[in-house]
Design a protein around this motif. Structure first.
Motif, short mmCIF file in Angstrom:
data_model
loop_
_atom_site.label_atom_id
_atom_site.label_comp_id
_atom_site.label_asym_id
_atom_site.label_seq_id
_atom_site.Cartn_x
_atom_site.Cartn_y
_atom_site.Cartn_z
N ASP A 1 52.79 36.78 36.71
CA ASP A 1 51.69 36.94 35.47
C ASP A 1 51.94 35.78 34.65
OD1 ASP A 1 54.31 37.56 34.52
OD2 ASP A 1 54.01 39.47 33.80
N ARG B 1 42.98 40.12 36.95
CA ARG B 1 44.20 40.61 36.10
C ARG B 1 43.99 42.06 36.27
NH1 ARG B 1 48.27 39.62 34.87
NH2 ARG B 1 48.26 40.65 33.12
N VAL C 1 43.62 43.44 43.48
CA VAL C 1 43.81 42.44 42.17
C VAL C 1 45.02 41.69 42.94
CG1 VAL C 1 45.18 42.27 40.33
CG2 VAL C 1 43.15 43.92 39.92
N TRP D 1 42.32 33.16 33.75
CA TRP D 1 43.19 33.62 35.01
C TRP D 1 42.09 33.57 36.34
CZ3 TRP D 1 48.16 34.27 36.29
CH2 TRP D 1 48.83 34.57 35.22
N ARG E 1 46.29 37.41 44.12
CA ARG E 1 47.24 36.92 43.56
C ARG E 1 48.28 35.92 44.70
NH1 ARG E 1 48.89 41.11 40.21
NH2 ARG E 1 50.05 41.81 42.11
N GLY F 1 50.61 37.27 31.00
CA GLY F 1 49.64 38.17 31.15
C GLY F 1 48.14 37.93 30.44
N ASP F 2 47.84 38.41 29.45
CA ASP F 2 46.53 38.16 28.73
C ASP F 2 46.91 37.69 27.07
OD1 ASP F 2 45.03 39.09 30.63
OD2 ASP F 2 45.17 41.33 30.20
N TYR G 1 41.61 35.28 27.90
CA TYR G 1 42.72 34.85 28.95
C TYR G 1 42.09 35.50 30.28
CZ TYR G 1 45.35 32.46 25.60
OH TYR G 1 46.00 31.70 24.58
N PRO G 2 41.71 36.56 30.58
CA PRO G 2 41.30 36.93 31.79
C PRO G 2 40.33 36.07 32.45
CG PRO G 2 41.07 38.93 30.29
CD PRO G 2 41.28 37.76 29.38
#
Length: 228
Positions: free
Chosen positions: A75, A126, A41, A119, A45, A96-97, A115-116
């Protein structure tokens, strides 16, 4: 995490109809150290703050528009989008989410099925949230993993080559929500992405016009329009 929405049922790119290479996410995975998945992960990022600008289009009715994402590691993102000539604008601040705020909420909810997936559209996977079971496998050139909680699944395939590919799949309440395929350029930054909405078949294609490093964003960017 947002459960479902319907204007992710409202995008895709007629100008971007060339087939995407979408590697399958393996169905067979096994027990794997969470530390390994954490490292995978983290490898997706970017550090610091970035500004991404993009064009989007919806495949069923030639609706097109533009948008931007301000990303603050690790995040937080600020999403802004609008249709032709600035019609039907929406924006949200997401940590985040979850959305801290979304204006107007119905349009943001429509634009983002989960939301994932948002991203993943900007090339970022995530981490698993509390209470999620993790599985994975490491094949030559490809890392695959998934998070499972009850009837919810978030799965990834990270093709580690040049150019790289990130695939994300989300299933909620035992129903498929969507799949994202993001293709990276030779510079390692997202070049284009495709969102396939599986709950109500539709396709959104995105082309990134800009992806640059930014100094820390002004605090006002993260405030809802009605906040002081």
């Amino acid at each position: 995490m947002r459960r479902l929405s319907c204007l992710a049922v409202a995008l895709a790119m007629s100008a971007c109809t060339a087939p995407f290479q979408t590697p399958p996410i393996p169905t067979t995975m096994g027990t794997i150290s969470p530390a390994i998945i954490t490292a995978w992960v983290a490898s997706t990022r970017p550090a610091g703050h970035r500004l991404l600008r993009f064009r989007w289009a919806y495949n069923t009715d030639d609706v097109q528009g533009r948008g931007s994402v301000n990303y603050a590691a690790p995040d937080s993102i600020h999403l802004r989008f609008a249709g032709p000539l600035g019609a039907s604008p929406g924006e949200a601040s997401i940590v985040g989410d979850s959305a801290v705020w979304a204006e107007p909420a119905d349009k943001v909810n429509d634009f983002v099925p989960a939301y994932p997936l948002l991203w993943a559209m900007i090339g970022i996977a995530r981490p698993a949230g509390p209470g999620w079971r993790v599985e994975g496998r490491d094949d030559p050139g490809t890392a695959s993993w998934r998070y499972i909680r009850g009837t919810d699944t978030i799965a990834y395939a990270w093709v580690r080559k040049t150019p790289a590919i990130l695939v994300a799949y989300v299933r909620l309440d035992d129903r498929p929500v969507g799949r994202v395929t993001t293709l990276f350029g030779a510079d390692g930054r997202p070049a284009k992405a495709r969102l396939e909405v599986l709950s109500n078949p539709a396709r959104v294609d995105i082309i990134f016009d800009k992806n640059v490093k930014q100094i820390p964003f002004d605090r006002s960017l993260w405030l809802a329009p009605h906040d002081p």
